[in-house]
Write an enzyme that holds these catalytic residues in place. Structure first.
Site, PDB file in Angstrom:
ATOM      1  N   LYS A  37      26.771  55.222  30.399  1.00 55.48           N
ATOM      2  CA  LYS A  37      25.963  54.278  29.676  1.00 55.48           C
ATOM      3  C   LYS A  37      26.550  53.961  28.416  1.00 55.48           C
ATOM      4  CE  LYS A  37      22.442  53.495  32.264  1.00 55.48           C
ATOM      5  NZ  LYS A  37      22.687  52.273  33.282  1.00 55.48           N
ATOM      6  N   SER A  93      20.003  53.029  28.356  1.00 52.21           N
ATOM      7  CA  SER A  93      18.984  54.130  28.464  1.00 52.21           C
ATOM      8  C   SER A  93      19.050  55.009  27.009  1.00 52.21           C
ATOM      9  CB  SER A  93      19.477  54.999  29.343  1.00 52.21           C
ATOM     10  OG  SER A  93      18.515  56.268  29.230  1.00 52.21           O
ATOM     11  N   TYR A 116      25.974  60.849  33.933  1.00 51.54           N
ATOM     12  CA  TYR A 116      25.155  59.868  33.850  1.00 51.54           C
ATOM     13  C   TYR A 116      25.050  58.992  32.360  1.00 51.54           C
ATOM     14  CZ  TYR A 116      20.912  56.799  33.587  1.00 51.54           C
ATOM     15  OH  TYR A 116      20.039  55.884  33.516  1.00 51.54           O
TER      16      TYR A 116
HETATM   17  P1  NAD Z   1      16.647  52.097  41.067  1.00 51.53           P
HETATM   18  O1  NAD Z   1      17.488  52.955  41.754  1.00 51.53           O
HETATM   19  O2  NAD Z   1      15.330  51.768  41.572  1.00 51.53           O
HETATM   20  O3  NAD Z   1      17.378  50.406  41.123  1.00 51.53           O
HETATM   21  C1  NAD Z   1      18.848  50.474  41.093  1.00 51.53           C
HETATM   22  C2  NAD Z   1      18.905  49.455  42.297  1.00 51.53           C
HETATM   23  O4  NAD Z   1      20.711  49.285  42.283  1.00 51.53           O
HETATM   24  C3  NAD Z   1      18.838  49.917  43.624  1.00 51.53           C
HETATM   25  O5  NAD Z   1      18.023  49.181  44.332  1.00 51.53           O
HETATM   26  C4  NAD Z   1      19.872  50.169  44.369  1.00 51.53           C
HETATM   27  O6  NAD Z   1      20.097  50.063  45.624  1.00 51.53           O
HETATM   28  C5  NAD Z   1      21.098  49.125  43.654  1.00 51.53           C
HETATM   29  N1  NAD Z   1      22.473  49.811  43.546  1.00 51.53           N
HETATM   30  C6  NAD Z   1      23.068  50.805  43.252  1.00 51.53           C
HETATM   31  N2  NAD Z   1      24.310  50.511  43.418  1.00 51.53           N
HETATM   32  C7  NAD Z   1      24.606  49.424  43.761  1.00 51.53           C
HETATM   33  C8  NAD Z   1      25.877  48.861  44.074  1.00 51.53           C
HETATM   34  N3  NAD Z   1      27.134  49.463  43.822  1.00 51.53           N
HETATM   35  N4  NAD Z   1      26.013  47.517  44.374  1.00 51.53           N
HETATM   36  C9  NAD Z   1      24.675  46.867  44.564  1.00 51.53           C
HETATM   37  N5  NAD Z   1      23.271  47.704  44.459  1.00 51.53           N
HETATM   38  C10 NAD Z   1      23.558  48.727  43.801  1.00 51.53           C
HETATM   39  O7  NAD Z   1      16.934  52.238  39.523  1.00 51.53           O
HETATM   40  P2  NAD Z   1      15.846  51.728  38.266  1.00 51.53           P
HETATM   41  O8  NAD Z   1      14.939  52.756  37.734  1.00 51.53           O
HETATM   42  O9  NAD Z   1      15.425  50.596  38.708  1.00 51.53           O
HETATM   43  O10 NAD Z   1      16.948  51.617  37.178  1.00 51.53           O
HETATM   44  C11 NAD Z   1      17.484  50.445  36.977  1.00 51.53           C
HETATM   45  C12 NAD Z   1      18.676  50.637  35.867  1.00 51.53           C
HETATM   46  O11 NAD Z   1      17.843  51.061  34.634  1.00 51.53           O
HETATM   47  C13 NAD Z   1      19.657  51.593  36.029  1.00 51.53           C
HETATM   48  O12 NAD Z   1      20.974  51.137  35.732  1.00 51.53           O
HETATM   49  C14 NAD Z   1      19.210  52.865  35.202  1.00 51.53           C
HETATM   50  O13 NAD Z   1      20.340  53.713  34.917  1.00 51.53           O
HETATM   51  C15 NAD Z   1      18.379  52.226  34.335  1.00 51.53           C
HETATM   52  N6  NAD Z   1      17.455  53.126  33.571  1.00 51.53           N
HETATM   53  C16 NAD Z   1      16.498  53.373  34.352  1.00 51.53           C
HETATM   54  C17 NAD Z   1      15.597  54.444  33.869  1.00 51.53           C
HETATM   55  C18 NAD Z   1      14.437  55.087  34.457  1.00 51.53           C
HETATM   56  O14 NAD Z   1      13.893  55.923  34.040  1.00 51.53           O
HETATM   57  N7  NAD Z   1      14.001  54.266  35.870  1.00 51.53           N
HETATM   58  C19 NAD Z   1      15.861  54.588  32.349  1.00 51.53           C
HETATM   59  C20 NAD Z   1      16.856  54.382  31.617  1.00 51.53           C
HETATM   60  C21 NAD Z   1      17.641  53.369  32.176  1.00 51.53           C
HETATM   61  N1  UFG Z   2       8.668  67.396  33.355  1.00 52.88           N
HETATM   62  C1  UFG Z   2       8.138  68.448  33.720  1.00 52.88           C
HETATM   63  N2  UFG Z   2       7.969  68.517  34.874  1.00 52.88           N
HETATM   64  C2  UFG Z   2       8.653  67.750  35.935  1.00 52.88           C
HETATM   65  C3  UFG Z   2       9.360  66.549  35.436  1.00 52.88           C
HETATM   66  C4  UFG Z   2       9.554  66.308  34.112  1.00 52.88           C
HETATM   67  O1  UFG Z   2       7.567  69.045  32.739  1.00 52.88           O
HETATM   68  O2  UFG Z   2       8.451  67.904  36.980  1.00 52.88           O
HETATM   69  C5  UFG Z   2       8.894  67.102  31.824  1.00 52.88           C
HETATM   70  C6  UFG Z   2      10.193  66.986  31.257  1.00 52.88           C
HETATM   71  O3  UFG Z   2      10.658  68.363  30.858  1.00 52.88           O
HETATM   72  C7  UFG Z   2      10.169  66.024  29.826  1.00 52.88           C
HETATM   73  C8  UFG Z   2       9.066  65.083  30.373  1.00 52.88           C
HETATM   74  O4  UFG Z   2       8.386  65.772  31.599  1.00 52.88           O
HETATM   75  O5  UFG Z   2       9.575  66.912  28.878  1.00 52.88           O
HETATM   76  C9  UFG Z   2       9.726  63.741  30.794  1.00 52.88           C
HETATM   77  O6  UFG Z   2      10.590  64.219  31.716  1.00 52.88           O
HETATM   78  P1  UFG Z   2      11.269  63.041  32.671  1.00 52.88           P
HETATM   79  O7  UFG Z   2      12.315  63.742  33.942  1.00 52.88           O
HETATM   80  O8  UFG Z   2      10.130  62.131  33.376  1.00 52.88           O
HETATM   81  O9  UFG Z   2      12.124  62.032  31.797  1.00 52.88           O
HETATM   82  P2  UFG Z   2      13.317  62.498  30.723  1.00 52.88           P
HETATM   83  O10 UFG Z   2      12.789  61.812  29.699  1.00 52.88           O
HETATM   84  O11 UFG Z   2      13.955  63.760  31.038  1.00 52.88           O
HETATM   85  O12 UFG Z   2      14.651  61.629  31.190  1.00 52.88           O
HETATM   86  C10 UFG Z   2      14.244  60.013  31.613  1.00 52.88           C
HETATM   87  C11 UFG Z   2      15.201  59.525  32.749  1.00 52.88           C
HETATM   88  C12 UFG Z   2      16.786  59.659  32.351  1.00 52.88           C
HETATM   89  C13 UFG Z   2      16.849  58.875  31.114  1.00 52.88           C
HETATM   90  C14 UFG Z   2      15.789  59.330  29.860  1.00 52.88           C
HETATM   91  C15 UFG Z   2      15.723  58.509  28.576  1.00 52.88           C
HETATM   92  O13 UFG Z   2      15.299  60.294  33.868  1.00 52.88           O
HETATM   93  O14 UFG Z   2      17.647  59.057  32.950  1.00 52.88           O
HETATM   94  O15 UFG Z   2      14.397  59.353  30.472  1.00 52.88           O
HETATM   95  O16 UFG Z   2      15.502  57.251  29.053  1.00 52.88           O
HETATM   96  F1  UFG Z   2      18.113  58.983  30.257  1.00 52.88           F
END
Ligand code: NAD
Ligand code: UFG
Length: 338
Positions: free
Chosen positions: A152, A124, A148
């Site tokens: 990573k 991330s 978190y």
């Molecule tokens: P998500 O929660 O939708 O998907 C994660 C999946 O993993 C879920 O289906 C959950 O049931 C499964 N899971 C969790 N723990 C488990 C375990 N111990 N065994 C088996 N399954 C398990 O999340 P996502 O948004 O699809 O994110 C996927 C990956 O990408 C994560 O590692 C997250 O940290 C990373 N990531 C997500 C974002 C974002 O904004 N969505 C940004 C950066 C990185």
């Molecule tokens: N924001 C609002 N109102 C809300 C939610 C968010 O104003 O209700 C603003 C935040 O302050 C920020 C922007 O919208 O300026 C984006 O916020 P998000 O929560 O959508 O995303 P972030 O960039 O804070 O974080 C996301 C993931 C993290 C990850 C990061 C970088 O949640 O897990 O992107 O990948 F680490």
């Protein structure tokens, strides 16, 4: 080629599942459904026209994961499984260290035992913490501001150490910026439980009438309109990035890499609100609220390395992201729980 998707029933894993099928891979899902709904499996079957193979269980169960790898003759793993809520990680750090770091250790041990050494890891942009400048290249200093983000960072370091100890591992680290949007079919999308933490799903729920207004966290940042700027990337582009990463790793002589997956463009909160109003034809009322603790002013990628190494770049616009998020939200107001 059989590919295991840990966390494949989740938001990014499910979209990547479809992209893998389209690219000719045979994906197998491993998920414990701790943050996803089994209904996604029928949706994936409907989109791809193929039966979905899913192993229900926990990535922490090393012997079982090893058996799954052997049973399906897995050639590579995309590791999505993990917990991802920043606020929850501050309140319950041990949950994050166990599931994210413990899960990665367990998976890598199982892979080592089964003789599978090709892995793509979901990292991330959070590993950049509060970046010194933008756009962010992969060489920027890494920092963590919450448990978190720390998980990573530790997993990235663990993968690097493994690659030194045994250079036959092929390891692709993908640093996602802000994944948003949904599959254009409207059949799969992001289904957050409870009140969404992230901007796009919150905005979508305001537009559909589920929530009265958006709180815009801060309007005094050093950005053009004072609101936070992020690199929103369509989940379809992100999925294509995983396919490109996997193809690079399994190609003859494939080398390990770490790349940003972003568009290279930043959009403010107010730009997202406007784009969503346009895409949905609905108003998105908002009010300014204090800054959210831990937020940074600006975060966007320099995605040049992914383009040169993987031949990948994002093609979807903010308007595409909003249109697809809206189609999913409108068609599935209660997510998969309908
Ligand atoms: P998500 O929660 O939708 O998907 C994660 C999946 O993993 C879920 O289906 C959950 O049931 C499964 N899971 C969790 N723990 C488990 C375990 N111990 N065994 C088996 N399954 C398990 O999340 P996502 O948004 O699809 O994110 C996927 C990956 O990408 C994560 O590692 C997250 O940290 C990373 N990531 C997500 C974002 C974002 O904004 N969505 C940004 C950066 C990185
Ligand atoms: N924001 C609002 N109102 C809300 C939610 C968010 O104003 O209700 C603003 C935040 O302050 C920020 C922007 O919208 O300026 C984006 O916020 P998000 O929560 O959508 O995303 P972030 O960039 O804070 O974080 C996301 C993931 C993290 C990850 C990061 C970088 O949640 O897990 O992107 O990948 F680490």
């Amino acid at each position: 080629m059989n590919i295991l998707l840990t966390g494949g029933a989740g938001y990014i894993g499910s979209h990547t599942y479809v992209a893998l099928v389209e690219a000719g891979f045979t994906p197998v899902i491993l998920d414990n459904f701790s943050n996803s709904h089994p209904a996604v499996l029928q949706r994936l079957q409907a989109i791809t026209g193929q039966a979905v193979v899913c192993e229900r269980g926990d990535v922490l169960d090393t012997p079982w994961v090893e058996a799954v790898l052997r049973r399906h003759d897995i050639a590579g793993v995309l590791h999505f499984a993990g917990d991802k809520a920043v606020g929850e990680s501050v309140a319950q750090p041990l949950k994050y260290y166990r599931n994210n770091i413990g899960g990665a250790v367990s998976l890598l041990e199982a892979m080592q035992a089964a003789g599978c050494r090709t892995l793509v890891f979901s990292s991330s942009a959070t590993v950049y913490g509060d970046p010194a400048s933008v756009p962010i290249t992969e060489g920027f200093a890494r920092q963590h501001t919450n448990p978190y983000g720390h998980t990573k960072l530790v997993i990235e370091d663990m993968l690097a150490a493994l690659g030194v100890a045994d250079p036959s591992w092929r390891l692709g680290v993908l640093r996602y910026f802000n994944p948003v949007g949904a599959h254009p079919s409207g059949q799969i999308g992001e289904d957050p439980s409870g009140i969404p933490n992230n901007l796009m799903p919150y905005v979508a729920q305001v537009a559909v009438g589920k929530r009265p207004h958006l709180n815009v966290y801060g309007n005094d940042y050093a950005t053009p309109d004072g609101t936070g700027v992020r690199d929103y990337i369509h989940v379809q582009d992100l999925s294509a990035g995983h396919v490109a990463a996997l193809q690079a790793l399994v190609a003859a002589g494939g080398q390990s890499f770490t790349v940003n997956l972003g568009t290279g463009r930043g959009h403010s909160v107010l730009e997202v609100v406007c784009a969503f109003e346009e895409a949905s034809g609905r108003p998105v009322p908002y009010q300014f609220a204090p800054r959210r603790p831990g937020d940074v002013a600006q975060c966007y990628a320099d995605p040049a390395l992914a383009q040169s190494l993987l031949g990948w770049r994002a093609t979807h616009t903010l308007a595409d992201m909003c249109a697809d998020a809206w189609r999913w939200q409108q068609g599935n107001p209660e997510g998969y729980g309908d």
